[in-house]
Design a protein around this motif. Structure first.
Motif: not given
Length: 408
Positions: A64-72, A116-119
């Protein structure tokens, strides 16, 4: 670019908002910075480290941290650097937190979780709203993956017995376990006596366990216990637990060394609720464990409980069993795990006037796994509740696609 569905979904709006990083950071802090048990072996059999399971949990925790970073709009490199910095700070903080163990390996898997979250977030356009042809392939992959995870559960929960000397413990303290203050008068396997200390007939003992000989334990009851206390343990010279029969409050517990334990995952136990309830101190009782063709029959005096064993739904326990979920919650976790496995095939399945190839293959693979696999993987038959959970998960996936994706 990520699909409209992901960008406009409630979860994404939370992660993308001004305070979007608070949720994944709070989740990480809760999981890593709270004090743990002083003895790191608590929750696992002695000398079972669970390293593989812990590594996968560390990876998933930072997704989830990787997802949040990519969304920003953070780049991959910046996200990796931030993930590495956060993970390093956590590992340093854990040096002063009771019950926490720092490890450079945790940093590696945490960073992999960020990647993985970012990707996943960056590639949502490929898997959230794929064209029908790609969706059919994804449905097939998802169904085969779910079937593979079920098959892996069956394999990992099978017993594995090391070829070495065996040592017995009859009512003795073992590792972090509580001491049973009754008295174990004897234990045998198919008529072969199990002795305290080194067993000279270790090879015969192992053969009897593999053959499925009946295990019998005669006990003079002691006062009630408040945690797991062993009646009988069998371990090797390295103190790896091979087998344990014990009492935990009113329950009888039976566990054995599985491939999961040998390969670094968590390993669950079989439990007979209320089996020793009402036994008064000083009274004699007998425990009998008889392996069946599939599963076990465990009897305390004249009260048998048969058909005990693991099901396909125990896959979650390979990662989370040592976290200590209460026994009453485990059936719900089994159903939730099966629903999670059924969701992706349902989400990516497409159908027209007739059954599509993806739908046919997905349903066929899942149905085969649910019905055929348990008997060939050493598991008991899949309960109706777990079959229903897969169906619900499949339908929930299809409903999610129809209502929240195709409508956009």
């Amino acid at each position: 670019m990520p699909g409209t569905f992901i960008r406009d979904s409630p979860v994404t709006l939370i992660l993308k908002g001004r305070r979007g990083l608070l949720f994944p950071l709070a989740l990480i802090a809760l999981a890593t910075l709270c004090p743990g048990p002083v003895d790191p072996t608590v929750g696992r059999p002695l000398r079972q480290d669970g390293l593989v399971g812990d590594a996968l949990l560390n990876l998933a925790l930072f997704v989830p941290f990787g997802v949040a970073l990519e969304l920003r709009d953070c780049s991959a490199l910046r996200s990796l650097l931030l993930g590495g910095l956060l993970s390093s700070l956590i590992e340093m903080a854990q040096l002063s937190i009771p019950g926490r163990v720092s490890s450079t390996g945790d940093v590696v898997f945490n960073v992999l979780g960020v990647l993985a979250g970012w990707s996943l977030s960056r590639s949502t356009g490929m898997w959230v709203r794929p064209d029908p042809r790609v969706a059919g392939r994804l449905a097939l992959v998802a169904a085969l993956t779910a079937s593979g995870l079920m098959a892996g559960t069956g394999f990992l929960l099978r017993p594995t017995l090391p070829q070495t000397e065996y040592f017995g413990g009859l009512g003795h303290p073992f590792g972090h376990l509580q001491w049973y203050r009754g008295r174990v008068t004897s234990a045998s396997l198919g008529g072969l006596e199990i002795r305290s200390g080194r067993n000279p007939d270790s090879a015969k003992l192992r053969e009897g366990l593999l053959r499925g000989d009946a295990l019998q334990i005669h006990v003079v009851a002691g006062p009630p216990v408040t945690a797991l206390a062993p009646l009988l343990t069998i371990h090797d010279h390295n103190l790896h637990e091979v087998l344990l029969v014990g009492v935990d409050r009113d329950d009888l517990v039976y566990r054995f060394r599985t491939w999961a334990a040998a390969l670094g995952f968590d390993s669950p136990e079989l439990r007979v609720p209320g089996a020793v309830r009402g036994l008064r101190p000083g009274h004699s009782f007998k425990v009998t464990v008889v392996p069946q063709r599939v599963g076990y029959c465990i009897q305390v005096n004249e009260k048998p409980s048969c058909g005990l064993g693991f099901t396909l739904g125990w896959g979650w326990a390979l990662l989370l069993y040592a976290q200590g979920p209460p026994p009453w919650l485990q059936p719900a976790l089994n159903a939730l795990w099966m629903a999670v496995l059924g969701f992706p095939p349902g989400y990516w399945t497409r159908s027209s006037l007739g059954l599509s190839v993806g739908l046919s293959v997905g349903v066929g693979a899942l149905a085969t796994s649910l019905v055929w696999l348990p008997g060939h993987a050493g598991l008991v038959a899949t309960p109706v509740a777990e079959i229903g959970a897969v169906v619900i998960g499949f339908l929930a996936g299809a409903t999610t696609r129809i209502r929240f994706v195709t409508s956009v």
